[in-house]
Design an enzyme around this catalytic site. Structure first.
Site, PDB file in Angstrom:
ATOM      1  N   ARG A   4     -30.293  12.098 -15.912  1.00  0.00           N
ATOM      2  CA  ARG A   4     -30.826  11.387 -14.734  1.00  0.00           C
ATOM      3  C   ARG A   4     -29.970  10.176 -14.362  1.00  0.00           C
ATOM      4  O   ARG A   4     -30.477   9.172 -13.875  1.00  0.00           O
ATOM      5  CB  ARG A   4     -32.279  10.929 -14.978  1.00  0.00           C
ATOM      6  CG  ARG A   4     -33.277  12.049 -15.175  1.00  0.00           C
ATOM      7  CD  ARG A   4     -33.466  12.888 -13.909  1.00  0.00           C
ATOM      8  NE  ARG A   4     -34.602  13.785 -14.009  1.00  0.00           N
ATOM      9  CZ  ARG A   4     -34.560  14.997 -14.554  1.00  0.00           C
ATOM     10  NH1 ARG A   4     -33.436  15.476 -15.056  1.00  0.00           N
ATOM     11  NH2 ARG A   4     -35.660  15.738 -14.588  1.00  0.00           N
ATOM     12  N   SER A  52     -41.646  13.519 -11.957  1.00  0.00           N
ATOM     13  CA  SER A  52     -41.704  12.664 -13.156  1.00  0.00           C
ATOM     14  C   SER A  52     -41.530  11.208 -12.737  1.00  0.00           C
ATOM     15  O   SER A  52     -40.552  10.873 -12.078  1.00  0.00           O
ATOM     16  CB  SER A  52     -40.580  13.027 -14.125  1.00  0.00           C
ATOM     17  OG  SER A  52     -40.682  14.370 -14.522  1.00  0.00           O
ATOM     18  N   GLU A  94     -38.175   6.609 -13.557  1.00  0.00           N
ATOM     19  CA  GLU A  94     -37.139   7.437 -12.937  1.00  0.00           C
ATOM     20  C   GLU A  94     -37.094   7.120 -11.440  1.00  0.00           C
ATOM     21  O   GLU A  94     -36.071   7.260 -10.794  1.00  0.00           O
ATOM     22  CB  GLU A  94     -37.495   8.920 -13.172  1.00  0.00           C
ATOM     23  CG  GLU A  94     -36.434   9.894 -12.727  1.00  0.00           C
ATOM     24  CD  GLU A  94     -36.870  11.357 -12.827  1.00  0.00           C
ATOM     25  OE1 GLU A  94     -36.964  11.876 -13.951  1.00  0.00           O
ATOM     26  OE2 GLU A  94     -37.113  11.967 -11.783  1.00  0.00           O
TER      27      GLU A  94
END
Ligand code: EPU
Length: 338
Positions: A164, A238, A334
């Protein structure tokens, strides 16, 4: 090109949060993007470049210029016996692009079906799911340098992809806008079914012969069963990243929590699922007014409609605190807070 004022951003973020942009423009070509940036009235104005708004938590009105990237187009730029290179405009909807590849039998991207967002936003955080990350099928991208207004090419190495992560979230943050991405897809597929849920779902679907389409269908079925559809319940997938902890900390933790799942990263580090930690901390299915923690996937924070970004931010902080108290693990978001 039409620069609008006081535009609602609700349709432009998958959390469905209400916030306004002081100025807003949608650009469909690189020239329109350059024109917007060269407009003297907006030189000193702060700018936010928006893809699908699927990784965004709006906690207030945006006082600057929101530039919605709507550059479209898909083009085959190279082909040999084994591979094709497909260049896609940054504003292409990610899932539509994946479907285009699946229909044309271009393999490698099928595990990334149904991820919300756009092609241009995907490399920013090296999107990933079910054992595949964008870096696995990435060839290069083109981005506009916001200082020189020149287009520059970034190779795989230039992007410095990690879990990520990419260079665009770190040293080059705020310096470039991605305008197109080129993918290297396979004509002969290598199927990635190691992620347990995929095999189980393929079996449930009675798939006897693997195909690009079958894997894509399985991934879509899994995502639909766990993740809320942003068109129905506001969310940004998420909310936190899965934390990486030391092997030493992991060994201590499993003495108290023997069922803690883990994925080895290297000899000294393991990744643990944030969804599991949040569920164990008691948050799964929690609801407070119009916001909450999804009942089927604790890693997803949701807006049932009418919730606001600050409430979600506060909930995220409470979740972080309780996971820290219970496990000594710090969760990092995130999503990007604005
Ligand atoms: N788990 C729980 N409770 C929960 C949720 C998960 O115990 O409420 C456990 C599961 O049982 C499983 C483990 O946690 O053992 C992992 O769960 P899952 O397979 O659902 O994946 P994840 O780690 O929660 C990551 C990505 C997702 C991606 C899936 C599938 C991150 C931050 N998230 O989620 O990506 O779709 O794996 O590969 O890495 C996203 O980034 O927005 C996203 C949805």
């Amino acid at each position: 090109m039409n620069i609008q004022e006081n535009v609602s951003l609700k349709p432009y973020n998958t959390f469905g949060l209400e916030a306004t942009a002081r100025y807003f423009v949608e650009v469909s070509t690189v020239d329109e993007l350059k024109n917007a940036l060269q407009n003297p009235a907006f030189h000193a104005v702060e700018k936010l470049f928006l893809g699908g708004g699927s990784n965004l938590l709006l906690t207030k009105n945006y006082e600057g210029l929101v530039v919605k990237i709507a550059l479209k187009g898909k083009e085959k730029i190279f082909e040999d016996e084994n591979h094709v290179l497909i260049q896609a405009g940054a504003g292409e909807i990610w899932h539509q692009f994946v479907m285009f590849c699946v229909e044309n039998h271009y393999a490698g991207i099928e595990n990334l079906s149904l991820i919300p967002g756009t092609v241009g936003a995907a490399p920013m955080q090296n999107i990933g799911a079910y054992g595949v990350e964008i870096k696995d099928i990435f060839h290069e991208l083109q981005a506009l340098n916001l200082e020189t207004l020149e287009i520059e090419t970034f190779t795989l190495a230039d992007c410095q992809f990690g879990y990520r992560e990419s260079v665009f979230k770190h040293t080059l943050k705020g310096k470039y806008v991605i305008v197109s991405v080129t993918f290297r897809l396979h004509k002969v597929p290598t199927f990635k079914t190691a992620y347990g849920d995929i095999q189980k779902t393929l079996a449930e679907m009675n798939v006897t012969e693997l195909s690009i389409k079958a894997i894509s269908d399985a991934v879509i079925a899994i995502r639909k069963s766990k993740l809320p559809d942003p068109a129905e319940i506001g969310n940004s997938g998420s909310f936190f990243k899965n934390p990486e902890i030391s092997l030493t900390q992991y060994k201590t933790l499993i003495e108290s929590f023997p069922t803690l799942p883990s994925y080895p990263i290297n000899e000294t580090t393991v990744k643990v699922p944030a969804g599991w930690l949040i569920e164990q901390a008691g948050w799964k299915g929690f609801r407070d007014g119009q916001i909450g923690v999804h009942a089927k996937q604790a890693l997803v924070l949701v807006n049932y409609g009418g919730g606001n970004g600050n409430e979600i931010k506060k909930l995220a902080e409470k979740v972080q605190q309780s996971v820290l108290d219970k496990f000594g693990i710090k969760l990092s978001p995130e999503v990007n807070y604005i």
